[in-house]
Design a protein around this motif. Structure first.
Motif, mmCIF file in Angstrom:
data_model
loop_
_atom_site.group_PDB
_atom_site.id
_atom_site.type_symbol
_atom_site.label_atom_id
_atom_site.label_comp_id
_atom_site.label_asym_id
_atom_site.label_seq_id
_atom_site.Cartn_x
_atom_site.Cartn_y
_atom_site.Cartn_z
ATOM 1 N N LEU A 19 0.907 -1.250 0.012
ATOM 2 C CA LEU A 19 -0.079 -0.120 -0.051
ATOM 3 C C LEU A 19 0.785 1.213 0.217
ATOM 4 C CD1 LEU A 19 -2.626 1.503 0.407
ATOM 5 C CD2 LEU A 19 -2.382 1.251 3.034
ATOM 6 N N SER A 20 0.834 2.116 -0.892
ATOM 7 C CA SER A 20 1.659 3.321 -1.075
ATOM 8 C C SER A 20 0.635 4.341 -1.097
ATOM 9 C CB SER A 20 2.323 3.344 -2.286
ATOM 10 O OG SER A 20 3.224 2.093 -2.642
ATOM 11 N N TRP A 21 1.167 5.581 -0.372
ATOM 12 C CA TRP A 21 0.577 6.905 -0.436
ATOM 13 C C TRP A 21 1.451 8.075 -0.244
ATOM 14 C CZ3 TRP A 21 1.107 3.475 3.638
ATOM 15 C CH2 TRP A 21 1.679 3.777 4.798
ATOM 16 N N ARG A 22 0.894 9.159 -0.527
ATOM 17 C CA ARG A 22 1.853 10.493 -0.433
ATOM 18 C C ARG A 22 1.347 11.086 0.953
ATOM 19 N NH1 ARG A 22 3.965 13.103 -4.658
ATOM 20 N NH2 ARG A 22 3.634 11.911 -6.779
ATOM 21 N N ARG A 57 6.477 10.171 0.506
ATOM 22 C CA ARG A 57 5.446 9.096 0.294
ATOM 23 C C ARG A 57 6.052 7.886 1.211
ATOM 24 N NH1 ARG A 57 8.013 5.663 -3.808
ATOM 25 N NH2 ARG A 57 9.579 6.794 -4.839
ATOM 26 N N SER A 58 5.133 6.805 1.684
ATOM 27 C CA SER A 58 5.300 5.630 2.204
ATOM 28 C C SER A 58 4.845 4.677 1.464
ATOM 29 C CB SER A 58 4.875 5.816 3.517
ATOM 30 O OG SER A 58 5.610 6.736 4.317
ATOM 31 N N THR A 59 5.448 3.361 1.756
ATOM 32 C CA THR A 59 4.954 2.082 1.416
ATOM 33 C C THR A 59 4.891 0.983 2.366
ATOM 34 O OG1 THR A 59 5.607 2.468 -1.078
ATOM 35 C CG2 THR A 59 5.320 0.425 -0.494
ATOM 36 N N TRP A 94 -14.236 4.475 -7.553
ATOM 37 C CA TRP A 94 -12.968 4.741 -6.711
ATOM 38 C C TRP A 94 -12.594 3.621 -6.086
ATOM 39 C CZ3 TRP A 94 -12.547 8.432 -1.896
ATOM 40 C CH2 TRP A 94 -11.262 8.699 -1.578
ATOM 41 N N ILE A 95 -13.399 2.714 -5.480
ATOM 42 C CA ILE A 95 -12.910 1.397 -5.106
ATOM 43 C C ILE A 95 -12.469 0.422 -6.101
ATOM 44 C CG2 ILE A 95 -13.960 -0.757 -4.312
ATOM 45 C CD1 ILE A 95 -15.989 0.653 -2.586
ATOM 46 N N THR A 96 -13.166 0.472 -7.436
ATOM 47 C CA THR A 96 -12.421 -0.237 -8.799
ATOM 48 C C THR A 96 -11.271 0.357 -9.093
ATOM 49 O OG1 THR A 96 -14.931 -0.725 -9.521
ATOM 50 C CG2 THR A 96 -13.100 -0.847 -11.065
ATOM 51 N N ALA A 97 -10.988 1.531 -8.882
ATOM 52 C CA ALA A 97 -9.568 2.114 -9.513
ATOM 53 C C ALA A 97 -8.598 1.756 -8.456
ATOM 54 C CB ALA A 97 -9.635 3.556 -9.463
ATOM 55 N N MET A 98 -8.986 1.774 -7.080
ATOM 56 C CA MET A 98 -7.876 1.178 -6.188
ATOM 57 C C MET A 98 -7.869 -0.258 -6.347
ATOM 58 S SD MET A 98 -8.004 3.357 -2.619
ATOM 59 C CE MET A 98 -9.484 4.116 -2.552
ATOM 60 N N ALA A 99 -8.694 -1.174 -6.552
ATOM 61 C CA ALA A 99 -8.606 -2.346 -6.564
ATOM 62 C C ALA A 99 -7.766 -2.861 -7.907
ATOM 63 C CB ALA A 99 -10.121 -2.928 -6.657
ATOM 64 N N ASN A 100 -8.116 -2.098 -8.706
ATOM 65 C CA ASN A 100 -7.076 -2.168 -10.108
ATOM 66 C C ASN A 100 -5.781 -1.922 -9.842
ATOM 67 O OD1 ASN A 100 -9.335 -3.111 -11.682
ATOM 68 N ND2 ASN A 100 -9.703 -0.935 -12.661
ATOM 69 N N SER A 101 -5.555 -1.117 -9.171
ATOM 70 C CA SER A 101 -4.014 -0.630 -8.524
ATOM 71 C C SER A 101 -3.622 -1.849 -7.745
ATOM 72 C CB SER A 101 -3.906 0.613 -8.065
ATOM 73 O OG SER A 101 -4.232 0.625 -6.699
ATOM 74 N N ALA A 102 -4.339 -2.620 -6.898
ATOM 75 C CA ALA A 102 -4.151 -3.614 -5.858
ATOM 76 C C ALA A 102 -3.487 -4.833 -6.594
ATOM 77 C CB ALA A 102 -5.147 -3.861 -5.008
ATOM 78 N N ASN A 103 -4.303 -5.002 -7.776
ATOM 79 C CA ASN A 103 -4.076 -6.190 -8.737
ATOM 80 C C ASN A 103 -2.615 -6.095 -9.469
ATOM 81 O OD1 ASN A 103 -5.997 -7.772 -7.390
ATOM 82 N ND2 ASN A 103 -7.666 -6.837 -8.812
ATOM 83 N N SER A 104 -2.243 -4.847 -9.505
ATOM 84 C CA SER A 104 -0.795 -4.594 -10.310
ATOM 85 C C SER A 104 0.255 -5.046 -9.452
ATOM 86 C CB SER A 104 -0.883 -3.176 -10.797
ATOM 87 O OG SER A 104 -0.401 -2.390 -9.535
ATOM 88 N N SER A 105 1.519 -5.113 -10.090
ATOM 89 C CA SER A 105 2.593 -5.549 -9.261
ATOM 90 C C SER A 105 3.219 -4.319 -8.497
ATOM 91 C CB SER A 105 3.857 -5.818 -10.406
ATOM 92 O OG SER A 105 4.073 -4.630 -10.956
ATOM 93 N N GLY A 114 0.952 -2.582 -6.219
ATOM 94 C CA GLY A 114 0.136 -2.816 -4.899
ATOM 95 C C GLY A 114 -0.807 -1.545 -5.103
ATOM 96 N N ILE A 115 -1.565 -1.363 -3.955
ATOM 97 C CA ILE A 115 -2.616 -0.403 -3.889
ATOM 98 C C ILE A 115 -1.874 0.928 -4.008
ATOM 99 C CG2 ILE A 115 -4.356 0.347 -2.754
ATOM 100 C CD1 ILE A 115 -4.928 -2.175 -1.377
ATOM 101 N N SER A 116 -2.458 1.979 -4.578
ATOM 102 C CA SER A 116 -2.076 3.407 -4.875
ATOM 103 C C SER A 116 -3.114 3.991 -4.147
ATOM 104 C CB SER A 116 -1.639 3.907 -5.940
ATOM 105 O OG SER A 116 -0.523 3.106 -6.421
ATOM 106 N N LEU A 117 -3.008 5.131 -3.265
ATOM 107 C CA LEU A 117 -4.050 5.732 -2.653
ATOM 108 C C LEU A 117 -4.194 6.750 -3.375
ATOM 109 C CD1 LEU A 117 -6.272 6.056 -0.550
ATOM 110 C CD2 LEU A 117 -4.663 7.110 0.947
ATOM 111 N N ILE A 118 -5.125 6.948 -4.418
ATOM 112 C CA ILE A 118 -5.546 7.849 -5.544
ATOM 113 C C ILE A 118 -6.438 8.712 -5.105
ATOM 114 C CG2 ILE A 118 -4.412 6.470 -7.377
ATOM 115 C CD1 ILE A 118 -7.250 5.842 -8.281
ATOM 116 N N PRO A 119 -6.526 10.055 -5.551
ATOM 117 C CA PRO A 119 -7.497 10.941 -5.113
ATOM 118 C C PRO A 119 -8.921 10.002 -5.691
ATOM 119 C CG PRO A 119 -5.637 12.158 -5.948
ATOM 120 C CD PRO A 119 -5.273 10.666 -6.040
ATOM 121 N N GLU A 120 -10.022 10.580 -5.343
ATOM 122 C CA GLU A 120 -11.211 10.020 -5.710
ATOM 123 C C GLU A 120 -11.500 10.547 -7.153
ATOM 124 O OE1 GLU A 120 -15.928 9.655 -4.536
ATOM 125 O OE2 GLU A 120 -14.421 11.088 -3.198
ATOM 126 N N ASP A 121 -11.341 11.965 -7.400
ATOM 127 C CA ASP A 121 -11.626 12.511 -8.790
ATOM 128 C C ASP A 121 -10.752 12.243 -10.020
ATOM 129 O OD1 ASP A 121 -9.720 14.018 -7.342
ATOM 130 O OD2 ASP A 121 -10.481 15.903 -8.038
#
Length: 107
Positions: free
Chosen positions: A39-42, A49-51, A76-87, A89-96
């Protein structure tokens, strides 16, 4: 501001309540399947940023300021789930923000 506690560490991860509610859905889905991931976020103050590596056997707790859960955005859930399924991991992306195709970071 929501809080996420991971493992036995006293470090607190601060994430806005609405974002944390969406993130919780994605994380719970992955952990329920016994999947480990990052899980990564700014940082909120733009200081970096941290992971972290999330594993089903490590205790995880979510704390919300708002006593009522927000209405969730399936996009938003789908966008984060798609990133979670990538190599990457989950990127905490802004909703918009539409993240578009995800390209794994090169190290």
């Amino acid at each position: 501001m929501g809080l996420m506690f991971y493992g036995g560490r006293s470090d607190t991860i601060f994430i806005e309540d609405r974002a944390l509610a969406h993130l919780k859905v994605v994380i719970a889905t992955k952990l329920r399947r016994n999947e480990s991931f990052t899980l990564s976020w700014r940082h909120p103050d733009d200081s970096g940023r941290s992971t972290i590596w999330l594993h089903p056997a490590v205790p995880l707790r979510f704390v919300f300021d708002d006593p009522e859960p927000p209405e969730l955005s399936t996009e938003w859930i789908t966008a984060m789930a798609n990133s979670a399924n990538s190599s990457g991991g989950i990127s905490l992306i802004p909703e918009d923000v539409d993240p578009g195709p995800q390209i794994p970071a090169q190290h």
